[in-house]
Design a protein around this motif. Structure first.
Motif, PDB file in Angstrom:
ATOM      1  N   MET A   1       1.095  10.026   2.645  1.00 26.21           N
ATOM      2  CA  MET A   1      -0.169   9.328   2.898  1.00 26.21           C
ATOM      3  C   MET A   1      -0.783   9.710   4.231  1.00 26.21           C
ATOM      4  O   MET A   1      -1.957   9.416   4.478  1.00 26.21           O
ATOM      5  CB  MET A   1       0.061   7.814   2.878  1.00 26.21           C
TER       6      MET A   1
ATOM      7  N   LYS B   1      -3.928  11.865   3.995  1.00 30.93           N
ATOM      8  CA  LYS B   1      -5.044  11.161   3.346  1.00 30.93           C
ATOM      9  C   LYS B   1      -5.742  10.205   4.307  1.00 30.93           C
ATOM     10  O   LYS B   1      -6.962  10.069   4.267  1.00 30.93           O
ATOM     11  CB  LYS B   1      -4.548  10.373   2.130  1.00 30.93           C
ATOM     12  N   THR B   2      -4.980   9.525   5.170  1.00 31.44           N
ATOM     13  CA  THR B   2      -5.604   8.560   6.082  1.00 31.44           C
ATOM     14  C   THR B   2      -6.323   9.263   7.219  1.00 31.44           C
ATOM     15  O   THR B   2      -7.273   8.732   7.764  1.00 31.44           O
ATOM     16  CB  THR B   2      -4.538   7.607   6.652  1.00 31.44           C
TER      17      THR B   2
ATOM     18  N   LYS C   1       0.813  -1.218   0.000  1.00 37.31           N
ATOM     19  CA  LYS C   1       0.000   0.000   0.000  1.00 37.31           C
ATOM     20  C   LYS C   1       0.844   1.264   0.000  1.00 37.31           C
ATOM     21  O   LYS C   1       0.302   2.365   0.039  1.00 37.31           O
ATOM     22  CB  LYS C   1      -0.916   0.015   1.230  1.00 37.31           C
TER      23      LYS C   1
END
Length: 188
Positions: free
Chosen positions: A182, A185-186, A116
């Motif tokens: 990231m 975004k999370t 991921k």
């Protein structure tokens, strides 16, 4: 464990002056203990290279003027400036007696967190083990197939048959770090 042989000679002159003279000639002084008696010896420095540069754990056969001993490298001393090996301590392997040794960790499987976009961070390179010499593995395989983003695998998750793990069960072995790109975004 892998095998390695060191051929050496008994030391007559113990102490600083004798050790310095041996090192000047390209030899490394050493001692073998843990058996019936201590054995002071010296061996060519080149024979120690494989033991020091490899992460593997070795069972060493010490051949001291015809007498053979089975041992493991217990401790080493290096020069503080030029990193030359100064001295080596070996622990004799006695039948029926457990040994303590550090064994390298090897990861098995593919972590979903890495797929991921996460990064696998290895926090521990070796595990301290205690057990019979024939039960000590070459590597400790750690399965990372369940590691997702932000997750950690700890020593307590590792099990070995017939060998005791001496490191604390809460000590982290590896984790998947969430990349900076990231993180926003999370959280959103």
């Amino acid at each position: 464990m892998k095998k390695h042989e060191i051929v050496g000679y008994n030391r007559a002159n113990l102490g600083k002056t004798g050790s310095k003279a041996l090192r000047a000639e390209g030899y490394i002084p050493g001692v073998l203990y843990g058996g019936k008696s201590q054995v002071h010896f010296y061996a060519p420095a080149i024979l120690f290279r494989q033991l020091l540069t490899s992460p593997e754990a070795y069972e060493v056969t010490l051949n001291i003027e015809g007498d053979e001993y089975s041992a493991i490298l217990q401790d080493t001393q290096f020069h503080p400036v030029n990193d030359q090996l100064l001295h080596a301590d070996f622990l004799e392997i006695v039948e029926g007696k457990d040994i303590k040794v550090e064994v390298p960790i090897r990861f098995v499987g593919t972590a979903p967190g890495v797929q991921k976009g996460g990064k696998l961070i290895q926090k521990l390179r070796k595990l301290k083990l205690r057990g019979a010499v024939n039960r000590i593995p070459d590597y400790v395989d750690v399965d990372v197939a369940d590691l997702d983003l932000g997750k950690t695998i700890k020593v307590g998750a590792v099990t070995l048959d017939g060998v005791e793990i001496l490191d604390g069960p809460l000590l982290p072995i590896a984790s998947i770090e969430i990349p900076r790109s990231m993180r926003g975004k999370t959280a959103a």
